[in-house]
Design a protein around this motif. Structure first.
Motif, PDB file in Angstrom:
ATOM      1  N   ILE A 100      -0.968  64.453 -71.339  1.00  0.00           N
ATOM      2  CA  ILE A 100       0.580  65.031 -70.567  1.00  0.00           C
ATOM      3  C   ILE A 100       1.409  64.951 -71.467  1.00  0.00           C
ATOM      4  N   LYS A 101       1.024  63.276 -72.838  1.00  0.00           N
ATOM      5  CA  LYS A 101       2.216  63.576 -73.940  1.00  0.00           C
ATOM      6  C   LYS A 101       2.328  64.242 -75.178  1.00  0.00           C
ATOM      7  N   PRO A 102       1.418  65.084 -75.437  1.00  0.00           N
ATOM      8  CA  PRO A 102       1.233  66.144 -76.101  1.00  0.00           C
ATOM      9  C   PRO A 102       2.106  66.880 -75.891  1.00  0.00           C
ATOM     10  N   ILE A 103       1.895  67.492 -74.962  1.00  0.00           N
ATOM     11  CA  ILE A 103       2.001  68.598 -73.679  1.00  0.00           C
ATOM     12  C   ILE A 103       3.872  68.425 -73.981  1.00  0.00           C
ATOM     13  N   THR A 104       4.292  67.109 -73.967  1.00  0.00           N
ATOM     14  CA  THR A 104       5.905  67.120 -73.894  1.00  0.00           C
ATOM     15  C   THR A 104       5.852  66.564 -75.244  1.00  0.00           C
ATOM     16  N   GLY A 105       5.139  66.787 -76.289  1.00  0.00           N
ATOM     17  CA  GLY A 105       5.326  66.391 -77.768  1.00  0.00           C
ATOM     18  C   GLY A 105       5.347  67.467 -78.360  1.00  0.00           C
ATOM     19  N   THR A 106       5.043  68.912 -77.386  1.00  0.00           N
ATOM     20  CA  THR A 106       4.834  69.876 -78.492  1.00  0.00           C
ATOM     21  C   THR A 106       6.613  70.588 -78.357  1.00  0.00           C
ATOM     22  N   LEU A 107       6.798  69.836 -76.965  1.00  0.00           N
ATOM     23  CA  LEU A 107       7.898  71.469 -76.307  1.00  0.00           C
ATOM     24  C   LEU A 107       9.203  70.269 -76.406  1.00  0.00           C
ATOM     25  N   LEU A 108       8.838  69.035 -77.536  1.00  0.00           N
ATOM     26  CA  LEU A 108      10.382  68.040 -77.947  1.00  0.00           C
ATOM     27  C   LEU A 108      10.261  69.052 -79.575  1.00  0.00           C
ATOM     28  N   GLY A 109       9.200  69.378 -80.093  1.00  0.00           N
ATOM     29  CA  GLY A 109       9.029  69.649 -81.278  1.00  0.00           C
ATOM     30  C   GLY A 109       8.158  68.689 -82.409  1.00  0.00           C
ATOM     31  N   GLN A 110       7.371  68.510 -81.992  1.00  0.00           N
ATOM     32  CA  GLN A 110       6.552  67.043 -82.849  1.00  0.00           C
ATOM     33  C   GLN A 110       7.421  65.603 -82.128  1.00  0.00           C
ATOM     34  N   LEU A 111       7.760  65.360 -81.362  1.00  0.00           N
ATOM     35  CA  LEU A 111       8.000  64.210 -81.280  1.00  0.00           C
ATOM     36  C   LEU A 111       7.383  62.640 -80.666  1.00  0.00           C
ATOM     37  N   ASN A 112       8.275  62.016 -81.432  1.00  0.00           N
ATOM     38  CA  ASN A 112       6.394  60.810 -80.696  1.00  0.00           C
ATOM     39  C   ASN A 112       7.971  60.157 -80.602  1.00  0.00           C
ATOM     40  N   SER A 113       7.147  59.269 -78.848  1.00  0.00           N
ATOM     41  CA  SER A 113       8.010  58.022 -78.266  1.00  0.00           C
ATOM     42  C   SER A 113       7.002  57.516 -77.580  1.00  0.00           C
ATOM     43  N   SER A 114       7.717  57.629 -76.352  1.00  0.00           N
ATOM     44  CA  SER A 114       7.247  56.493 -74.938  1.00  0.00           C
ATOM     45  C   SER A 114       6.338  57.299 -74.323  1.00  0.00           C
ATOM     46  N   ILE A 115       7.139  58.291 -74.038  1.00  0.00           N
ATOM     47  CA  ILE A 115       7.155  59.696 -73.319  1.00  0.00           C
ATOM     48  C   ILE A 115       6.887  60.857 -73.787  1.00  0.00           C
ATOM     49  N   SER A 116       6.047  60.885 -75.207  1.00  0.00           N
ATOM     50  CA  SER A 116       5.486  62.104 -75.698  1.00  0.00           C
ATOM     51  C   SER A 116       4.562  61.792 -77.295  1.00  0.00           C
ATOM     52  N   CYS A 117       4.196  62.952 -77.691  1.00  0.00           N
ATOM     53  CA  CYS A 117       3.447  62.083 -78.793  1.00  0.00           C
ATOM     54  C   CYS A 117       3.378  63.810 -79.668  1.00  0.00           C
ATOM     55  N   GLU A 118       3.026  63.548 -80.852  1.00  0.00           N
ATOM     56  CA  GLU A 118       2.628  65.340 -81.651  1.00  0.00           C
ATOM     57  C   GLU A 118       1.640  65.110 -81.331  1.00  0.00           C
ATOM     58  N   LEU A 119       1.187  67.125 -81.484  1.00  0.00           N
ATOM     59  CA  LEU A 119      -0.007  67.660 -80.943  1.00  0.00           C
ATOM     60  C   LEU A 119      -0.655  67.906 -81.996  1.00  0.00           C
ATOM     61  N   ASN A 120      -0.062  69.787 -82.648  1.00  0.00           N
ATOM     62  CA  ASN A 120      -0.654  69.878 -84.089  1.00  0.00           C
ATOM     63  C   ASN A 120       0.452  69.285 -84.930  1.00  0.00           C
ATOM     64  N   GLY A 121       0.908  68.301 -85.961  1.00  0.00           N
ATOM     65  CA  GLY A 121       2.223  67.929 -86.382  1.00  0.00           C
ATOM     66  C   GLY A 121       2.323  69.010 -87.261  1.00  0.00           C
ATOM     67  N   VAL A 122       1.706  69.240 -88.192  1.00  0.00           N
ATOM     68  CA  VAL A 122       2.092  69.710 -88.976  1.00  0.00           C
ATOM     69  C   VAL A 122       2.926  71.340 -88.850  1.00  0.00           C
ATOM     70  N   THR A 123       3.186  71.528 -87.524  1.00  0.00           N
ATOM     71  CA  THR A 123       3.544  72.652 -86.958  1.00  0.00           C
ATOM     72  C   THR A 123       4.815  72.381 -87.073  1.00  0.00           C
ATOM     73  N   TRP A 124       5.536  71.107 -87.191  1.00  0.00           N
ATOM     74  CA  TRP A 124       6.451  71.369 -87.100  1.00  0.00           C
ATOM     75  C   TRP A 124       7.053  71.834 -88.088  1.00  0.00           C
ATOM     76  N   PHE A 125       7.287  72.599 -89.433  1.00  0.00           N
ATOM     77  CA  PHE A 125       7.524  73.847 -90.705  1.00  0.00           C
ATOM     78  C   PHE A 125       7.793  74.750 -89.670  1.00  0.00           C
ATOM     79  N   LEU A 126       7.549  75.054 -88.478  1.00  0.00           N
ATOM     80  CA  LEU A 126       8.251  76.037 -88.118  1.00  0.00           C
ATOM     81  C   LEU A 126       9.269  76.397 -86.901  1.00  0.00           C
ATOM     82  N   ILE A 127       9.647  75.098 -86.625  1.00  0.00           N
ATOM     83  CA  ILE A 127      10.861  75.054 -85.958  1.00  0.00           C
ATOM     84  C   ILE A 127      11.296  74.973 -87.369  1.00  0.00           C
ATOM     85  N   ALA A 128      11.579  73.534 -87.450  1.00  0.00           N
ATOM     86  CA  ALA A 128      12.534  73.501 -88.768  1.00  0.00           C
ATOM     87  C   ALA A 128      12.814  74.833 -89.591  1.00  0.00           C
ATOM     88  N   LEU A 129      11.596  75.707 -89.624  1.00  0.00           N
ATOM     89  CA  LEU A 129      12.048  77.222 -90.691  1.00  0.00           C
ATOM     90  C   LEU A 129      13.215  78.130 -89.581  1.00  0.00           C
TER      91      LEU A 129
END
Length: 339
Positions: A100-129
């Motif tokens: 579940i952590k990478p799913i949560t991380g994706t919804l939170l924009g590739q956030l690494n935390s106690s409840i989430s982790c990045e999935l396809n990290g390079v896609t942060w580019f799309l959120i920022a853009l």
């Protein structure tokens, strides 16, 4: 609008360098440190320069939700099975909490935390853009929009320096946003001011070569972090000069037509979304077929692999009418030759 050949050269070069930099290699080499530090600035500058004009906030949100946020979800969904297999191989098990952590991380924009982790990290580019597009449309309609752009650029530069020094926000989307916002603004202002309209081979080549050399010299001073304020200041100077270098060198290539360069430019979003997974599969194959552990490629191998990855994706790019959603395009619209 018809394709602009020098922009295709710039996008293809930037995309190839991004793939190159993400391959496992010796990290303390001067060329890798330089390329990894400067290449995204040119990417964001081009994105700002190509930004569609005169969109209302509603139109902008709709357009960029479709062209950036939907591909963001799709590329992370494609990456997810690969992530699960890789996680299982590396850890020997995969719990529901882990899954579940990478799913949560994706919804939170590739956030690494106690409840989430990045999935396809390079896609942060799309959120920022996406955020940059919306913010730019808001400011372009404001009476003092350009002044606010300048203020925000200075604020984000300071925040980037503070984040690098204090590590107060280890969040790649935020880090990328504050690092590159000023270059997106700059590209958009160049478009509004009608800069880079005329081409001159000798002039572009001279400016590109000179600024490239200057950026390399400045970067040599920049990598010394003992004087941190100077280090961060030089970071933005180096990046600004490198943008001029790569843009003008690309413009000097404008008269050279290449179908491969055009296709890589068209497929930028696709390559961005899939290349990390493809690198992982290639590394895994080499480790198990050639029995090479702890893979470290040299620069020549990295360049060859980067080109192989791009070439492997060419069939999808060529027949993109069937896969327009992967390119951020509406399937109801017949693709044109626009950039």
């Amino acid at each position: 609008m018809n394709r602009i050949n020098w922009i295709d050269w710039a996008k293809a070069f930037c995309m190839t360098v991004v793939v190159f930099c993400h391959l496992p290699q010796q990290e303390d080499t001067f060329y890798l440190q330089y390329l990894a530090s400067v290449i995204l600035s040119t990417f964001f500058f081009i994105s700002g320069y190509l930004k569609k004009k005169n969109l209302s906030i509603k139109e902008s949100a709709k357009k960029y939700s479709y062209s950036l946020l939907i591909p963001y979800i799709i590329y992370n969904a494609i990456y997810y099975p690969y992530w699960m297999v890789k996680f299982y191989i590396e850890h020997g098990e995969l719990t529901w909490t882990d899954a579940i952590k990478p799913i949560t991380g994706t919804l939170l924009g590739q956030l690494n935390s106690s409840i989430s982790c990045e999935l396809n990290g390079v896609t942060w580019f799309l959120i920022a853009l996406f955020l940059m597009h919306i913010l730019t449309d808001v400011l372009n309609k404001h009476k003092h929009g350009k002044s606010i752009m300048l203020i925000l650029s200075i604020i984000t530069m300071i925040l980037y320096g503070a984040n690098k020094y204090y590590h107060y926000a280890p969040y790649i989307t935020y880090h990328g946003f504050i690092r590159c916002l000023c270059f997106f603004f700059l590209g958009n202002l160049f478009q509004q001011w009608h800069y880079l309209q005329s081409l001159n081979f000798k002039k572009d080549l001279a400016i590109g070569s000179t600024t490239l050399l200057l950026s390399l010299i400045l970067f040599y001073w920049h990598i010394n972090e003992e004087r941190f304020i100077l280090h961060i200041t030089l970071y933005y100077v180096v990046n600004l000069v490198s943008v001029y270098a790569f843009i003008h060198l690309s413009r000097s290539l404008n008269n050279i037509k290449s179908k491969l360069i055009t296709l890589i430019s068209i497929g930028t979003l696709l390559i961005f979304g899939l290349h990390r997974m493809m690198i992982g599969v290639i590394d895994f194959g080499i480790e198990h077929i050639l029995h090479r552990s702890n893979i470290i490629y040299n620069w020549c191998e990295c360049l060859i692999i980067a080109l192989i990855i791009e070439i492997m994706l060419l069939p999808i790019i060529i027949y993109r009418r069937k896969w327009l959603i992967l390119f951020g395009k509406d399937a109801r619209i017949i693709p044109s030759t626009s950039v």
